[in-house]
Scaffold this motif. Structure first.
Motif, PDB file in Angstrom:
ATOM      1  N   SER A 176      -0.496  -2.044  -1.510  1.00  0.00           N
ATOM      2  CA  SER A 176      -0.278  -2.506   0.263  1.00  0.00           C
ATOM      3  C   SER A 176      -1.302  -3.252  -0.403  1.00  0.00           C
ATOM      4  CB  SER A 176      -0.498  -2.153   1.696  1.00  0.00           C
ATOM      5  OG  SER A 176      -0.330  -1.174   1.346  1.00  0.00           O
ATOM      6  N   LYS A 214      -1.701  -4.964   5.997  1.00  0.00           N
ATOM      7  CA  LYS A 214      -0.578  -4.322   5.810  1.00  0.00           C
ATOM      8  C   LYS A 214      -1.019  -2.674   5.471  1.00  0.00           C
ATOM      9  CE  LYS A 214       2.374  -4.580   1.705  1.00  0.00           C
ATOM     10  NZ  LYS A 214       2.723  -5.070   0.619  1.00  0.00           N
ATOM     11  N   SER A 225      -0.011   0.935   6.078  1.00  0.00           N
ATOM     12  CA  SER A 225       0.398   1.347   5.513  1.00  0.00           C
ATOM     13  C   SER A 225      -0.778   3.430   5.969  1.00  0.00           C
ATOM     14  CB  SER A 225       0.262   0.621   4.034  1.00  0.00           C
ATOM     15  OG  SER A 225       0.905  -0.359   3.625  1.00  0.00           O
TER      16      SER A 225
END
Length: 675
Positions: free
Chosen positions: A253, A261, A265
């Motif tokens: 990520s 992000k 995740s």
């Protein structure tokens, strides 16, 4: 839904014993939430200190050591290996604002603040002790070249006279402080039961029912399942599985440095892991991982990652019966199969989970910096975190097979009576235990030769690091400074009765030591206390109150009031376990003494299930044992959370998710049961 009738208390009126039982129950809950310590008499502390001089697990106290000159102490302090003092991670501040010198911040409530070293009690670990030693007893200032020899001699003589007149202070002061008896969740419930038993408020048969079970609830069966699954989860954690997956997701990520992000995740990862394995593996493994990752990735403050992890670990534990003790209490009390329970709670859990993300992303953590745009994760290969690949596959397989077996057998009503859930969980835990024991023995035999060589090398290395040398005058010198006396320790008797087991089975001993053993007396005691309330007539009173409210409030009123009571109960009834046991007994009495609709009964029971899980992230740390464990792990990592900040970050998530969960439960019962 079948309701098992209660054994006694339905024909009991309130008397003096009833009042004493209720007062004791609330005092126990208050001390669980706000624990205190009672000091032992000083003579007992001194007696324990004298015993410690002769029988000790570590080196003796410095008061029993021969004195060292100031110059030697100064040199010794200066030759400490680098990183000892700063070996503990530095405190992180969960606030985007700059903190002032007293750690209060500039108008903002810092969620995590530095803690004074004076607040560290005698049960802190040895690393903290060594750190405090260097902070509290700094080395004397080294002698400058401008000072003459006469002044040096006078200073040394004066120092010797002062030391001879009074003993040197203990550097490891935590070993010599007055002893205290803690009144907390480990001791108070047991003391409360013993007091009620001694005062005849609770007769022995009631104590027996609190352990063996009554009304369909079997405490021994519930705790066997919990301890067995806890062992499998911790053993799985020791293989490095969860850390491997977390580092793998982090590495995937953050290739482009995306903080958002990475947050997304982790949100998805902890949700899936929690849905499968429950909240205990997430708390035990995910908390130290996030503390390490956020520190070494320069994520400051780490508020969003730490609290999101805490929210998810408790929210998703609603789905499976095996994920939380409170779920086991409800399924046992109302004869709900594991499959039926999960089917009813699937929608409330998933919809609440979906509603939690935008609330956190665009509401609670919208402040700039809480979810950083760019991060720089530590350069670690995820495979290095996977210690035992075969063990990871083996333990995961056993865990999943055990859950599937529980769901299948429970759906077929094959786990009732003496064939409780222990018939599935205990063999599964034994299979994992046997594998851990065999692995430890094979590892010991494989590395026995290497250990001998390593031991000899380490002893030589310690001697070399001492840098002792014989000078021309025959005096012992260290780093060029003469020592007038050599530090000698008083002979002690080493005492460690578990050393044979810990040496031969290191991994297994670590897993066993991490098991939540304190839960056993705590939970059994609360079962007994609630049985005492039932025996003295209080469950009858509370059940009648609920019975008078339900016709007025209807389904909406039952769901709303049970949601409120479950959240409040988690905060005042000695964690969510005590609240669930008490409220489940109230619903049992209400269901057996009145003609109730399935709408109201199912709505109240499953709202209690939602509230007992969601209530863990509410207003006090002791609302759940997961909250106490989460706080303790973060404190060990140098992250200290204040209660006001805990309430601040939890307020909107608990309000929104609880509202959504209750609405979904109400909708389910209205759709499935038309009347």
């Amino acid at each position: 839904m079948a309701i098992t009738p209660l054994e006694d208390g339905s024909d009991r009126s309130i008397d003096a014993r009833s009042i004493v039982t209720l007062i004791t129950f609330f005092i126990v809950n208050a001390l669980v939430i706000y624990p205190i310590r009672i000091p032992f008499p000083l003579i007992i502390s001194r007696g324990c200190d004298s015993i410690q001089k002769r029988v000790n697990f570590e080196i003796p106290c410095e008061r029993e050591e021969k004195e060292l000159p100031s110059r030697t102490t100064s040199v010794y302090s200066s030759t400490e290996p680098e990183g000892i003092v700063n070996s503990e991670p530095q405190d992180q501040v969960l606030d985007n604002s700059n903190s002032n010198s007293n750690g209060n911040g500039d108008g903002h409530d810092g969620a995590i603040s530095d803690s004074n070293t004076e607040n560290i009690t005698s049960d802190d670990n040895d690393n903290n002790d060594r750190t405090l030693t260097k902070a509290d007893n700094p080395a004397p200032r080294p002698t400058t070249a401008n000072e003459n020899d006469a002044n040096n001699v006078q200073s040394i003589d004066r120092t010797k006279k002062e030391k001879s007149s009074s003993p040197i202070p203990c550097a490891r002061r935590c070993k010599c402080k007055r002893l205290y008896f803690p009144l907390d969740l480990r001791t108070v419930p047991v003391i409360g039961v013993l007091l009620l038993l001694a005062s005849t408020c609770t007769p022995p048969p009631v104590v027996r029912r609190g352990i063996v079970g009554s009304g369909g609830v079997k405490p021994y069966d519930i705790m066997t399942l919990f301890i067995c699954f806890a062992y499998i989860s911790i053993s799985l954690d020791c293989t490095g599985t969860l850390r491997y997956l977390a580092f793998l997701i982090a590495s995937k990520s953050t290739k482009k440095g995306g903080g958002l992000k990475l947050y997304n995740s982790f949100f998805l990862f902890f949700s899936i892991i929690g849905l499968i394995f429950g909240n205990d593996p997430i708390i035990l493994s995910g908390t130290p991982f996030l503390a390490y990752f956020t520190q070494h990735s320069s994520i400051n403050p780490p508020t969003s990652f730490l609290f999101t992890h805490f929210f998810l670990s408790n929210l998703v534990s609603t789905l499976l019966v095996s994920s939380n003790i409170t779920n086991l209490v409800l399924t046992s009390a109302f004869k709900i199969s594991f499959l039926t329970y999960s089917a009813w709670l699937a929608l409330p859990t998933l919809i609440s989970l979906i509603s939690l993300y935008p609330l956190l992303r665009f509401g609670v953590f919208k402040k700039k910096g809480l979810i950083p745009k760019t991060i720089y994760p530590p350069n670690i290969n995820p495979k290095e975190a996977l210690i035992d690949p075969f063990g990871a596959i083996y333990n995961s397989s056993i865990f999943i097979i055990a859950i599937i077996a529980l769901i299948g057998l429970s759906a077929g009503h094959l786990l009732e009576g003496t064939e409780g859930v222990w018939t599935v969980t205990l063999p599964a835990a034994l299979l994992v235990l046997i594998r851990d024991l065999v692995k430890d023995q094979l590892e010991i035999r494989r590395t026995s030769g290497k250990r001998k060589g390593t031991k000899i090398w380490s002893e030589k290395n310690e001697i070399n690091q001492g840098n002792f040398a014989q000078n021309s005058n025959g005096d012992m010198a260290r780093n060029g400074i003469k020592d007038e006396k050599v530090n000698e320790f008083k002979e002690v008797i080493p005492f460690n009765p578990l050393s044979p087991f810990t040496k031969n089975f290191p991994t297994t001993s670590i897993i066993i030591s991490r098991l939540p053993w304190a839960l056993l007396p705590f939970t059994f005691s609360f079962f007994i206390l609630v049985e005492g309330l039932q025996h003295t007539g209080w469950i009858k009173v509370f059940g009648n109150w609920w019975g008078k409210w339900e016709p007025i409030g209807g389904v909406a009123g039952s769901v709303w009031l049970m949601g409120i009571l479950s959240i409040i109960g988690c905060n005042i009834f000695g964690t969510n376990i005590g609240a669930t046991i008490l409220l489940a007994r109230v619903l049992q009495y209400w269901g057996m003494t009145r003609t109730v609709s399935e709408r109201s009964l199912y709505g109240a029971v499953f709202t209690l299930a939602v509230g007992s899980n969601f209530g863990a992230y509410s207003f006090v740390f002791s609302a759940s044992l997961a909250g106490l464990l989460w706080k303790s792990i973060l404190a060990q990592k140098g992250i200290h959370i204040k209660l006001r900040e805990f309430i601040k970050w939890n307020f909107w998530p608990i309000c929104v998710t609880m509202l959504v969960g209750c609405l979904v439960v109400a909708g389910e019962v209205c759709v499935i049961y038309k009347t």
